[in-house]
Design a protein around this motif. Structure first.
Motif, PDB file in Angstrom:
ATOM      1  N   UNK A  43      -5.716   4.153  14.912  1.00 16.45           N
ATOM      2  CA  UNK A  43      -5.955   3.918  16.337  1.00 16.45           C
ATOM      3  C   UNK A  43      -5.266   2.627  16.790  1.00 16.45           C
ATOM      4  N   UNK A  44      -5.219   1.626  15.925  1.00 17.91           N
ATOM      5  CA  UNK A  44      -4.524   0.381  16.259  1.00 17.91           C
ATOM      6  C   UNK A  44      -3.032   0.624  16.426  1.00 17.91           C
ATOM      7  N   UNK A  45      -2.460   1.420  15.535  1.00 21.35           N
ATOM      8  CA  UNK A  45      -1.036   1.752  15.627  1.00 21.35           C
ATOM      9  C   UNK A  45      -0.754   2.540  16.905  1.00 21.35           C
ATOM     10  N   UNK A  50       1.630   3.854  21.590  1.00 26.57           N
ATOM     11  CA  UNK A  50       1.322   4.849  22.612  1.00 26.57           C
ATOM     12  C   UNK A  50       0.890   6.149  21.988  1.00 26.57           C
ATOM     13  N   UNK A  51       0.213   6.962  22.782  1.00 25.96           N
ATOM     14  CA  UNK A  51      -0.224   8.259  22.306  1.00 25.96           C
ATOM     15  C   UNK A  51      -1.667   8.304  21.863  1.00 25.96           C
ATOM     16  N   UNK A  52      -2.339   7.168  21.886  1.00 27.64           N
ATOM     17  CA  UNK A  52      -3.737   7.131  21.474  1.00 27.64           C
ATOM     18  C   UNK A  52      -4.672   7.233  22.664  1.00 27.64           C
ATOM     19  N   UNK A  53      -5.970   7.185  22.401  1.00 28.21           N
ATOM     20  CA  UNK A  53      -6.936   7.237  23.498  1.00 28.21           C
ATOM     21  C   UNK A  53      -6.892   5.957  24.325  1.00 28.21           C
TER      22      UNK A  53
END
Length: 88
Positions: A43-45, A50-53
């Motif tokens: 999630x940090x990456x 980009x592309x995470x919640x």
């Protein structure tokens, strides 16, 4: 920070009451609610690339609203299918 001796069920109950979750809690939430297994480092990456919640910052701490996690997870899961021949 929660004590290490809290049982998993009690931890899940604490998470259920919070409107926003830290990364490790967000990962647990995604696993229990949607069956999606992500590490906090993932999630940090995703937060940097980009592309995470979507998340909010409280000072330097990322907090993930449950609604944003729900939307993101449903996008990852995709629509229900009844056959392998179903098309999008």
């Amino acid at each position: 920070m929660e004590p290490a001796y809290i049982k998993a069920t009690e931890r899940d109950e604490l998470i259920a009451r919070k409107p926003r979750l830290r990364r490790d809690e967000a990962c647990r939430y995604l696993e229990t609610q949607f069956g999606l297994s992500y590490a906090p480092a993932t999630l940090a990456t995703l937060a940097t690339r980009g592309g995470g919640p979507a998340y909010q910052l409280a000072n330097r701490t990322p907090l993930y609203p449950k609604t944003a996690l729900d939307e993101w997870a449903l996008e990852k899961l995709g629509p229900l299918r009844s056959s392998t021949s179903d098309t999008l």
